[in-house]
Write a protein that holds these residues in place. Structure first.
Motif, PDB file in Angstrom:
ATOM      1  N   TYR A   1      20.517 -33.968   9.355  1.00  0.00           N
ATOM      2  CA  TYR A   1      21.945 -34.293   9.264  1.00  0.00           C
ATOM      3  C   TYR A   1      22.308 -35.586   9.990  1.00  0.00           C
ATOM      4  O   TYR A   1      23.484 -35.901  10.138  1.00  0.00           O
ATOM      5  CB  TYR A   1      22.772 -33.148   9.864  1.00  0.00           C
ATOM      6  N   LEU A   2      21.312 -36.348  10.420  1.00  0.00           N
ATOM      7  CA  LEU A   2      21.589 -37.548  11.209  1.00  0.00           C
ATOM      8  C   LEU A   2      22.396 -38.590  10.456  1.00  0.00           C
ATOM      9  O   LEU A   2      23.112 -39.388  11.066  1.00  0.00           O
ATOM     10  CB  LEU A   2      20.265 -38.168  11.690  1.00  0.00           C
TER      11      LEU A   2
ATOM     12  N   ASN B   1      26.763 -40.572  17.094  1.00  0.00           N
ATOM     13  CA  ASN B   1      27.429 -39.675  18.043  1.00  0.00           C
ATOM     14  C   ASN B   1      26.465 -39.174  19.107  1.00  0.00           C
ATOM     15  O   ASN B   1      26.789 -39.148  20.291  1.00  0.00           O
ATOM     16  CB  ASN B   1      28.038 -38.486  17.295  1.00  0.00           C
ATOM     17  N   ILE B   2      25.261 -38.783  18.709  1.00  0.00           N
ATOM     18  CA  ILE B   2      24.290 -38.272  19.676  1.00  0.00           C
ATOM     19  C   ILE B   2      23.877 -39.366  20.670  1.00  0.00           C
ATOM     20  O   ILE B   2      23.739 -39.121  21.859  1.00  0.00           O
ATOM     21  CB  ILE B   2      23.052 -37.704  18.952  1.00  0.00           C
ATOM     22  N   GLY B   3      23.708 -40.572  20.175  1.00  0.00           N
ATOM     23  CA  GLY B   3      23.233 -41.663  21.023  1.00  0.00           C
ATOM     24  C   GLY B   3      24.328 -42.464  21.704  1.00  0.00           C
ATOM     25  O   GLY B   3      24.038 -43.459  22.372  1.00  0.00           O
ATOM     26  N   PHE B   4      25.589 -42.018  21.600  1.00  0.00           N
ATOM     27  CA  PHE B   4      26.707 -42.804  22.123  1.00  0.00           C
ATOM     28  C   PHE B   4      26.571 -43.089  23.619  1.00  0.00           C
ATOM     29  O   PHE B   4      26.723 -44.229  24.067  1.00  0.00           O
ATOM     30  CB  PHE B   4      28.032 -42.087  21.854  1.00  0.00           C
TER      31      PHE B   4
ATOM     32  N   ASP C   1      16.664 -44.376  19.738  1.00  0.00           N
ATOM     33  CA  ASP C   1      16.181 -43.751  18.501  1.00  0.00           C
ATOM     34  C   ASP C   1      15.241 -42.591  18.808  1.00  0.00           C
ATOM     35  O   ASP C   1      15.317 -41.534  18.171  1.00  0.00           O
ATOM     36  CB  ASP C   1      15.464 -44.790  17.637  1.00  0.00           C
ATOM     37  N   ARG C   2      14.369 -42.792  19.792  1.00  0.00           N
ATOM     38  CA  ARG C   2      13.415 -41.747  20.140  1.00  0.00           C
ATOM     39  C   ARG C   2      14.126 -40.513  20.684  1.00  0.00           C
ATOM     40  O   ARG C   2      13.846 -39.376  20.277  1.00  0.00           O
ATOM     41  CB  ARG C   2      12.422 -42.269  21.173  1.00  0.00           C
ATOM     42  N   LYS C   3      15.058 -40.733  21.583  1.00  0.00           N
ATOM     43  CA  LYS C   3      15.758 -39.608  22.199  1.00  0.00           C
ATOM     44  C   LYS C   3      16.673 -38.902  21.208  1.00  0.00           C
ATOM     45  O   LYS C   3      16.822 -37.676  21.251  1.00  0.00           O
ATOM     46  CB  LYS C   3      16.561 -40.091  23.415  1.00  0.00           C
ATOM     47  N   VAL C   4      17.311 -39.657  20.326  1.00  0.00           N
ATOM     48  CA  VAL C   4      18.185 -39.051  19.312  1.00  0.00           C
ATOM     49  C   VAL C   4      17.369 -38.156  18.395  1.00  0.00           C
ATOM     50  O   VAL C   4      17.778 -37.035  18.076  1.00  0.00           O
ATOM     51  CB  VAL C   4      18.936 -40.134  18.512  1.00  0.00           C
ATOM     52  N   ARG C   5      16.197 -38.614  17.968  1.00  0.00           N
ATOM     53  CA  ARG C   5      15.342 -37.796  17.104  1.00  0.00           C
ATOM     54  C   ARG C   5      14.881 -36.535  17.826  1.00  0.00           C
ATOM     55  O   ARG C   5      14.851 -35.443  17.252  1.00  0.00           O
ATOM     56  CB  ARG C   5      14.136 -38.614  16.628  1.00  0.00           C
ATOM     57  N   TRP C   6      14.526 -36.690  19.113  1.00  0.00           N
ATOM     58  CA  TRP C   6      14.088 -35.531  19.904  1.00  0.00           C
ATOM     59  C   TRP C   6      15.197 -34.479  20.017  1.00  0.00           C
ATOM     60  O   TRP C   6      14.969 -33.297  19.765  1.00  0.00           O
ATOM     61  CB  TRP C   6      13.666 -36.013  21.294  1.00  0.00           C
ATOM     62  N   ALA C   7      16.397 -34.917  20.367  1.00  0.00           N
ATOM     63  CA  ALA C   7      17.515 -33.979  20.522  1.00  0.00           C
ATOM     64  C   ALA C   7      17.907 -33.358  19.187  1.00  0.00           C
ATOM     65  O   ALA C   7      18.244 -32.175  19.113  1.00  0.00           O
ATOM     66  CB  ALA C   7      18.711 -34.688  21.155  1.00  0.00           C
ATOM     67  N   ALA C   8      17.858 -34.159  18.137  1.00  0.00           N
ATOM     68  CA  ALA C   8      18.224 -33.648  16.804  1.00  0.00           C
ATOM     69  C   ALA C   8      17.267 -32.565  16.346  1.00  0.00           C
ATOM     70  O   ALA C   8      17.685 -31.539  15.787  1.00  0.00           O
ATOM     71  CB  ALA C   8      18.249 -34.795  15.797  1.00  0.00           C
TER      72      ALA C   8
END
Length: 360
Positions: free
Chosen positions: A128-129, A97-100, A113-120
């Motif tokens: 909760y990923l 959902n975050i990386g959609f 993957d990098r940006k999703v981890r940063w935002a999470a």
């Protein structure tokens, strides 16, 4: 640079005789957090949707970063949006959902993957990923929606009442978190809400809207302290601003409230002999059980202990006022008390136009 310039924006929906936005102009500086505040139907969401490209104006223009985007589709405007509903895919896990949006933009997987981890991590979703939205609380799902928006590196972040589906305590907690996140990002943000507490606490500037128009634009504390008209004073504040019909004495030095008198501030000298409306906030009225010089009498009708204060409803010669007293103040219904009005906290309005008075 992502400054926004809105010029003379007009929007009328088919079948309606009233404009949803009526010649709206607004400038938002790069990195500024601007809140569009107003009641339902005032045009704030329509204005946001035109910024997003989800609605097209009848006339006027919108520029972002000096580029005219008035009639560009949403995907050509380099902005992201958080909706009132979470709008997350229930059958997809949090990381998807975050990386959609990044996937739709064909960003390489390693970068996603990098940006999703940063935002999470920024939104406290790191643990909760691998979960589905149904396994999250409402606040966590709203964090997913915000994370999905900020990973896009957009010039502008648009938010349409993102906290309205949360309970009161969670809304208060997430509000402060959201403000810090936006400050850290430095992204130009436009936020729509009908909640004046959110507007005052979040915004660098607040645009109060009514019937498709911006009726006041300014720093949140200035808008609260010096409303441009009675609508703004009555809409912002809990309780809203008190308004009392009064008459300026022929000499211009006294304000007559029925049979009672107050010293008139210098602004009223040019309105000698005229009727005005006095506006004053509940917390700006002094209260006591004995009279001091310049005080006026009031009768208590309702006492509401609020914990940090006592909210009194009082009658002043037929006018009902709300007064915020200290928590230790003792009063009972039908008791007489005395009210003090400080000249520098009084605001004055024209009885006919409801607009704030200015010295002539």
């Amino acid at each position: 640079m992502a400054a926004i310039t809105i010029s003379n924006l007009v929007k009328t929906y088919p079948g309606s005789t009233e404009r949803a936005t009526d010649d709206v102009s607004l400038t938002i500086r790069d990195g500024e957090f601007t809140v569009l505040l107003g009641p339902s139907g005032c045009g704030k969401t329509t204005l946001l949707r035109m910024l997003a490209g989800l609605e097209l104006p009848d006339s006027g223009s919108i520029s972002i970063g000096g580029r005219d985007v008035t009639y560009l589709p949403p995907n050509k405007r380099n902005l992201s949006m958080v909706f009132q509903s979470y709008a997350v895919f229930p059958h997809r896990k949090v990381d998807y959902n975050i990386g959609f949006g990044l996937r739709m933009a064909r960003v390489p997987q390693a970068e996603i993957d990098r940006k999703v981890r940063w935002a999470a991590e920024l939104l406290q979703l790191g643990d909760y990923l691998d979960r589905f939205p149904a396994q999250l609380s409402g606040g966590q799902r709203q964090r997913v929606a915000v994370a999905r928006a900020i990973v896009m590196d957009a010039d502008v972040l648009l938010m349409d009442e993102p906290l309205s589906n949360l309970d009161a305590l969670l809304r208060l907690t997430f509000r402060s978190e959201l403000k810090k996140i936006v400050q850290d990002l430095g992204t130009t943000t436009v936020y729509v809400t009908h909640d004046q507490s959110e507007a005052l606490s979040l915004g660098d500037q607040v645009a109060v809207m009514r019937k498709g128009r911006i009726v006041q634009l300014g720093d949140p504390l200035d808008v609260y302290d010096a409303p441009a008209d009675r609508f703004v004073g009555g809409f912002i504040g809990s309780p809203p601003m008190n308004f009392i019909d009064a008459t300026v004495s022929p000499a211009g030095d006294t304000l007559l409230l029925g049979d009672q008198r107050l010293a008139a501030p210098s602004i009223l000298r040019s309105f000698a002999g005229h009727g005005v409306q006095l506006g004053i906030r509940a917390e700006n009225i002094g209260v006591g059980t004995s009279r001091s010089s310049g005080d006026i009498a009031a009768e208590v009708t309702v006492v509401e202990p609020m914990g940090s204060s006592v909210l009194l409803t009082v009658d002043v010669d037929g006018h009902t006022l709300k007064v915020q007293a200290p928590p230790a103040f003792k009063a009972k219904p039908h008791e007489r008390i005395w009210l003090g009005f400080s000249p520098n906290t009084m605001r004055f309005y024209d009885r006919e136009t409801s607009m704030a008075l200015e010295a002539k």
